[in-house]
Design a protein around this motif. Structure first.
Motif, PDB file in Angstrom:
ATOM      1  N   SER A 107     -11.044 -21.058 -83.047  1.00 56.16           N
ATOM      2  CA  SER A 107     -11.873 -20.051 -82.383  1.00 56.16           C
ATOM      3  C   SER A 107     -13.173 -20.708 -81.915  1.00 56.16           C
ATOM      4  CB  SER A 107     -12.163 -18.886 -83.324  1.00 56.16           C
ATOM      5  OG  SER A 107     -12.895 -19.336 -84.435  1.00 56.16           O
ATOM      6  N   CYS A 108     -13.880 -20.047 -81.015  1.00 55.14           N
ATOM      7  CA  CYS A 108     -15.117 -20.624 -80.472  1.00 55.14           C
ATOM      8  C   CYS A 108     -16.017 -19.518 -79.949  1.00 55.14           C
ATOM      9  CB  CYS A 108     -14.792 -21.607 -79.348  1.00 55.14           C
ATOM     10  SG  CYS A 108     -14.134 -20.788 -77.876  1.00 55.14           S
ATOM     11  N   GLY A 109     -17.234 -19.901 -79.637  1.00 53.68           N
ATOM     12  CA  GLY A 109     -18.147 -19.029 -78.906  1.00 53.68           C
ATOM     13  C   GLY A 109     -18.170 -19.483 -77.454  1.00 53.68           C
ATOM     14  N   PHE A 196     -22.795 -23.395 -87.837  1.00 61.29           N
ATOM     15  CA  PHE A 196     -22.453 -22.184 -87.075  1.00 61.29           C
ATOM     16  C   PHE A 196     -23.737 -21.528 -86.576  1.00 61.29           C
ATOM     17  CE2 PHE A 196     -21.453 -17.583 -86.938  1.00 61.29           C
ATOM     18  CZ  PHE A 196     -20.282 -17.583 -86.177  1.00 61.29           C
ATOM     19  N   GLN A 200     -25.960 -23.965 -83.200  1.00 63.20           N
ATOM     20  CA  GLN A 200     -25.308 -23.140 -82.173  1.00 63.20           C
ATOM     21  C   GLN A 200     -26.313 -22.133 -81.605  1.00 63.20           C
ATOM     22  OE1 GLN A 200     -21.291 -21.682 -82.717  1.00 63.20           O
ATOM     23  NE2 GLN A 200     -20.826 -23.248 -84.238  1.00 63.20           N
ATOM     24  N   ARG A 202     -28.184 -19.875 -82.976  1.00 59.93           N
ATOM     25  CA  ARG A 202     -28.333 -18.526 -83.555  1.00 59.93           C
ATOM     26  C   ARG A 202     -29.672 -18.484 -84.295  1.00 59.93           C
ATOM     27  NH1 ARG A 202     -22.413 -18.925 -83.926  1.00 59.93           N
ATOM     28  NH2 ARG A 202     -21.609 -17.094 -82.849  1.00 59.93           N
ATOM     29  N   LEU A 228     -18.556 -23.424 -77.768  1.00 59.82           N
ATOM     30  CA  LEU A 228     -19.239 -23.957 -78.949  1.00 59.82           C
ATOM     31  C   LEU A 228     -18.354 -23.714 -80.157  1.00 59.82           C
ATOM     32  CD1 LEU A 228     -22.867 -22.497 -78.764  1.00 59.82           C
ATOM     33  CD2 LEU A 228     -22.346 -24.882 -79.249  1.00 59.82           C
ATOM     34  N   GLU A 229     -18.079 -24.758 -80.898  1.00 59.96           N
ATOM     35  CA  GLU A 229     -17.416 -24.590 -82.196  1.00 59.96           C
ATOM     36  C   GLU A 229     -17.791 -25.767 -83.080  1.00 59.96           C
ATOM     37  OE1 GLU A 229     -15.712 -27.505 -81.628  1.00 59.96           O
ATOM     38  OE2 GLU A 229     -13.765 -26.765 -82.343  1.00 59.96           O
ATOM     39  N   MET A 230     -16.918 -26.159 -84.046  1.00 59.21           N
ATOM     40  CA  MET A 230     -17.431 -27.066 -85.063  1.00 59.21           C
ATOM     41  C   MET A 230     -16.537 -28.266 -85.443  1.00 59.21           C
ATOM     42  SD  MET A 230     -19.077 -24.134 -87.543  1.00 59.21           S
ATOM     43  CE  MET A 230     -19.770 -25.285 -88.691  1.00 59.21           C
ATOM     44  N   ALA A 274     -16.480 -15.125 -79.751  1.00 54.90           N
ATOM     45  CA  ALA A 274     -17.849 -14.608 -79.561  1.00 54.90           C
ATOM     46  C   ALA A 274     -18.317 -14.939 -78.146  1.00 54.90           C
ATOM     47  CB  ALA A 274     -18.791 -15.261 -80.570  1.00 54.90           C
ATOM     48  N   ARG A 276     -21.506 -15.335 -76.198  1.00 60.47           N
ATOM     49  CA  ARG A 276     -22.894 -15.448 -76.632  1.00 60.47           C
ATOM     50  C   ARG A 276     -23.846 -14.673 -75.737  1.00 60.47           C
ATOM     51  NH1 ARG A 276     -23.984 -19.381 -80.229  1.00 60.47           N
ATOM     52  NH2 ARG A 276     -25.966 -18.252 -80.347  1.00 60.47           N
TER      53      ARG A 276
HETATM   54  N1  URA Z   1     -16.710 -20.419 -83.989  1.00 55.28           N
HETATM   55  C1  URA Z   1     -17.916 -20.984 -83.806  1.00 55.28           C
HETATM   56  O1  URA Z   1     -18.171 -22.088 -84.293  1.00 55.28           O
HETATM   57  N2  URA Z   1     -18.827 -20.310 -83.085  1.00 55.28           N
HETATM   58  C2  URA Z   1     -18.597 -19.093 -82.579  1.00 55.28           C
HETATM   59  O2  URA Z   1     -19.500 -18.514 -81.960  1.00 55.28           O
HETATM   60  C3  URA Z   1     -17.321 -18.507 -82.770  1.00 55.28           C
HETATM   61  C4  URA Z   1     -16.389 -19.200 -83.488  1.00 55.28           C
END
Ligand code: URA
Ligand code: R1P
Length: 319
Positions: A107-109, A196, A200, A202, A228-230, A274, A276
């Protein structure tokens, strides 16, 4: 456990299991689908032709090895972050000979306001966004609070195969509402962050993360950045490193690199959870639907991707 360790440089147990994944040769297939979430891995393993081998290590890494459409594949659940991907790639590399073909499905933003939740993005490259620790601990430190690396590329052929398969599955899934439904993009750039939260962008009032302009800085510095993810950067980076063997200046280390090791070929597909810009977050029902069809597209890509025959495992537990 520690008494059983034979090699302090690359720890394995007495029965030749790598220390954190808990796996050994024969239990891992050359084609690997890597996810963060253990429920996602379980759901993917339900697609195997017959019940798979399953191992959950003491450290929480899970592996399902089975046969999908006649082809051996391992599904790994690794948790989150750079170090989890580092453990997976390095320790799985020690468990297989020949080429290693790795697809990450995560998953990602989305950083692009046009790319909403439920969209699918297949990044052709990924950069790393990391905290510049000295900025936060040293007085009058002249540097920036976050470091943004140059992008490193996915395997071009695997990326294209994955994107083609995902795009076909996307068209099939959203046939009736092509104009208004989620998007399906390839050839984008991903930003993998070491948090996260802070890296990112936040904002968390409990921590002075100095990140209010970070999202804009990433977009300014990284052309075509979309998600964006990890973990994706660590995967692409380790594949790059292993394939080039760049950075090994020690001749004896070079000579010791096992001849049986082939290339690491890596690509990733990402589900936008997500958005953003709008702050929208995906619903559990949407997650279930997305994971189902993207999971099958990822497995289909791996099953259809050629590996030189001499490069695959001879005696796996799936035989
Ligand atoms: N995973 C993330 O690292 N960021 C996000 O915003 C959603 C999923
Ligand atoms: C954060 O919620 C996690 O979601 C993403 C990020 O990379 C991070 O690991 O990936 P997964 O859905 O694979 O866990």
């Amino acid at each position: 456990m520690k008494d059983e360790l034979k090699d302090a440089n690359f720890p394995t147990t007495a029965d030749k299991r790598v220390y954190h994944l808990g796996l050994r040769k024969g239990e891992v297939a050359n084609r690997m689908l890597v996810v963060g979430d253990s429920g996602r891995a379980r759901m993917l393993a339900e697609n195997f032709d017959t019940p798979p081998f399953h191992l959950r290590s003491d450290r929480g890494f899970e592996c399902y090895t089975g046969v999908y459409k006649g082809v051996p594949i391992s599904v790994h659940a690794i948790g989150m972050g750079f170090s989890a991907m580092d453990f997976l790639v390095r320790e799985a590399r020690a468990c297989v000979d020949g080429d290693m073909v790795v697809v990450r499905m995560g998953s990602c933003g989305s950083m692009n306001p046009d790319v909403g939740v439920g969209s699918t993005v297949t990044p052709a490259a990924a950069c790393a966004v990391t905290s510049n620790y000295d900025y936060f601990t040293q007085d009058d430190y002249p540097g920036e609070p976050y470091l943004i690396s140059k992008p490193v590329k996915a395997d071009a052929e695997l990326h294209q195969a994955l994107f083609d398969t995902v795009r076909q599955a996307h068209e099939y899934t959203y046939e009736s509402n092509q104009d208004s439904g989620p998007l399906c993009l390839g050839n984008t750039v991903n930003a993998s962050a070491d948090s996260f939260y802070s890296s990112q962008g936040r904002i968390d009032p409990s921590f002075p993360d100095t990140n209010s302009s970070l999202m804009q800085n990433i977009m300014d510095q990284v052309p075509n950045v979309t998600t964006l993810e990890m973990e994706t950067h660590q995967l692409y980076f380790l594949a790059h490193l292993a394939n080039k063997r760049k950075g090994i200046t020690d001749e004896s280390a070079l000579q010791q690199a096992p001849a049986s090791h082939g290339k690491i070929r890596a690509a990733a597909v990402q589900m936008v959870f997500a958005a953003r810009a709008s702050r929208a977050f995906i619903s559990p029902a949407q997650v279930k639907q997305l994971q189902t069809w993207i999971g099958k597209a990822s497995l289909d890509t791996l099953a259809g991707f050629d590996i030189p025959p001499q490069s695959t495992q001879k005696d796996g537990i799936w035989n």
